[in-house]
Design a protein around this motif. Structure first.
Motif, PDB file in Angstrom:
ATOM      1  N   ASP A  65       0.570  -1.097   0.123  1.00 29.01           N
ATOM      2  CA  ASP A  65      -0.084   0.135  -0.135  1.00 29.01           C
ATOM      3  C   ASP A  65       0.880   1.413  -0.018  1.00 29.01           C
ATOM      4  O   ASP A  65       0.533   2.344  -0.955  1.00 29.01           O
ATOM      5  CB  ASP A  65      -1.061   0.006   1.003  1.00 29.01           C
ATOM      6  N   THR A  69       1.185   3.966  -3.093  1.00 29.78           N
ATOM      7  CA  THR A  69       0.746   5.217  -2.714  1.00 29.78           C
ATOM      8  C   THR A  69       1.952   6.354  -3.035  1.00 29.78           C
ATOM      9  O   THR A  69       1.733   7.415  -3.475  1.00 29.78           O
ATOM     10  CB  THR A  69       0.427   5.683  -1.198  1.00 29.78           C
ATOM     11  N   ARG A 101      -7.664  -2.366  -5.990  1.00 28.80           N
ATOM     12  CA  ARG A 101      -6.723  -1.468  -6.287  1.00 28.80           C
ATOM     13  C   ARG A 101      -6.457  -1.400  -7.841  1.00 28.80           C
ATOM     14  O   ARG A 101      -5.433  -0.623  -8.087  1.00 28.80           O
ATOM     15  CB  ARG A 101      -5.665  -1.478  -5.261  1.00 28.80           C
ATOM     16  N   LEU A 103      -4.119  -3.546  -8.775  1.00 30.60           N
ATOM     17  CA  LEU A 103      -2.557  -3.898  -8.998  1.00 30.60           C
ATOM     18  C   LEU A 103      -2.354  -5.232  -9.638  1.00 30.60           C
ATOM     19  O   LEU A 103      -3.246  -6.051  -9.570  1.00 30.60           O
ATOM     20  CB  LEU A 103      -2.245  -3.981  -7.541  1.00 30.60           C
ATOM     21  N   ARG A 213      -5.790   2.233   7.239  1.00 30.76           N
ATOM     22  CA  ARG A 213      -6.178   2.370   5.763  1.00 30.76           C
ATOM     23  C   ARG A 213      -7.225   1.223   5.163  1.00 30.76           C
ATOM     24  O   ARG A 213      -7.414   1.148   3.904  1.00 30.76           O
ATOM     25  CB  ARG A 213      -4.838   1.901   5.027  1.00 30.76           C
TER      26      ARG A 213
END
Ligand code: SF4
Length: 314
Positions: A65, A69, A101, A103, A213
């Motif tokens: 994460d 970010t 996300r 990914l 988060r």
């Protein structure tokens, strides 16, 4: 207690740093800590591809994460270990995290090739963690090579590093002490750098970050971790930390600053040949992973063949 950064009411109290943070300042602080560790130890640059070894636990997911970010190019790699329900849940959490996300995640399931950790351990009568370590090292190295990554990042945190250091010091494992660093440079052209960006962030901090988060991670420990000496060392360090906040971070940081250089790596420790089985660097004809796989073949496959023979209609 007030937030050290913005003076709003604090939600987190970090005794080891004598600081408190509100939610948004804690997230900022945590990301800065990781970024600083990457910069200070020259782990990698923005233009290098990072293979993140994601287990589905709080540390590796928190690390992924932060890296995303901060804009680092990452590829997630999950090795499904084949340790019953624990592995199934770990894989599910990792896949959910990546999908939510958008990914890039690569998953390799050991059970698909008959190498589930539980099966390997019982076939070879090795401790599960020993078999698991050999298998993980092989697949992480092979994945980095195959996917063209420059570096492998793992989620080892301060508590892991302090417990490992304590164990190595108690037994004067000088070779391990020489290799206990947040950055391990490759010793062969087929290997890449290995880094631990969370080496100074505590388990409590990563758990808090993951919670704040909204990261859904596997909470339970691997069942094979029960009774591990590493957990005893963690327990001892927790007690010391409780009476003297900052013990863990001081232990690890001061070892790296003042003690580590006393344990130089031996010359000639790099693998000189290619493994006849997988082509990865090796000290002998077969690398430790292919030796393990060959042992499983020898011990497990005849048993499976005998079972099939006894079950087949006469
Ligand atoms: Fe592997 Fe042992 Fe860790 Fe479980 S506790 S994931 S078996 S090294």
């Amino acid at each position: 207690m007030k937030c050290t950064r913005c003076r709003a009411p604090a939600e987190v109290n970090l005794r080891q740093h004598n600081s408190g943070f509100c939610r948004s300042c804690f997230v900022f602080y945590f990301q800065r800590q990781v970024e600083r560790a990457i910069e200070k130890e020259r782990m990698f640059h923005q233009d290098e591809a990072v293979l993140v070894a994601v287990s589905g636990g709080k540390d590796s997911l928190a690390l992924w994460d932060v890296l995303v970010t901060e804009g680092f190019p990452t590829i997630g790699f999950h090795l499904a270990l084949g340790i019953g329900e624990y592995s199934a849940r770990s894989r599910a959490r990792t896949e959910q995290f990546a999908a939510a996300r958008g990914l890039d995640l690569h998953v390799h399931a050991l059970a698909d090739e008959g190498l589930a950790v539980s099966d390997v351990a019982s076939a070879t009568r090795r401790p599960a963690c020993s078999a698991c370590g050999t298998i993980k090292r092989h697949y992480f190295d092979a994945a980095a090579l195959e996917l063209g990554c420059d570096v492998i990042a793992t989620g080892h945190n301060l508590d892991d590093e302090a417990a490992r250091l304590l164990g190595n010091v108690l037994h004067w494992q000088t070779e391990y002490l020489a290799r206990q660093r947040p950055v391990m440079q490759p010793r062969h052209e087929k290997f890449v750098r290995k880094v631990k960006p969370l080496y100074l962030t505590s388990e409590l901090e990563t758990a808090t970050y993951a919670f704040m988060r909204g990261i859904d991670y596997v909470v339970e420990e691997c069942p094979n971790a029960a009774g591990a000496t590493q957990l005893v060392y963690k327990d001892v360090l927790d007690k010391l930390e409780n009476v003297s906040p900052g013990t863990k971070v001081g232990f690890v940081r001061d070892f790296l600053a003042r003690g580590s250089s006393a344990f130089a790596e031996r010359e000639g420790d790099s693998a000189a040949q290619s493994c006849a089985g997988c082509g990865m660097p090796s000290f002998g004809a077969l690398c430790s992973f292919c030796s393990l796989r060959a042992e499983v073949e020898r011990k497990l496959r005849p048993r499976e063949a005998a079972t099939r023979r006894s079950e087949s209609p006469q």
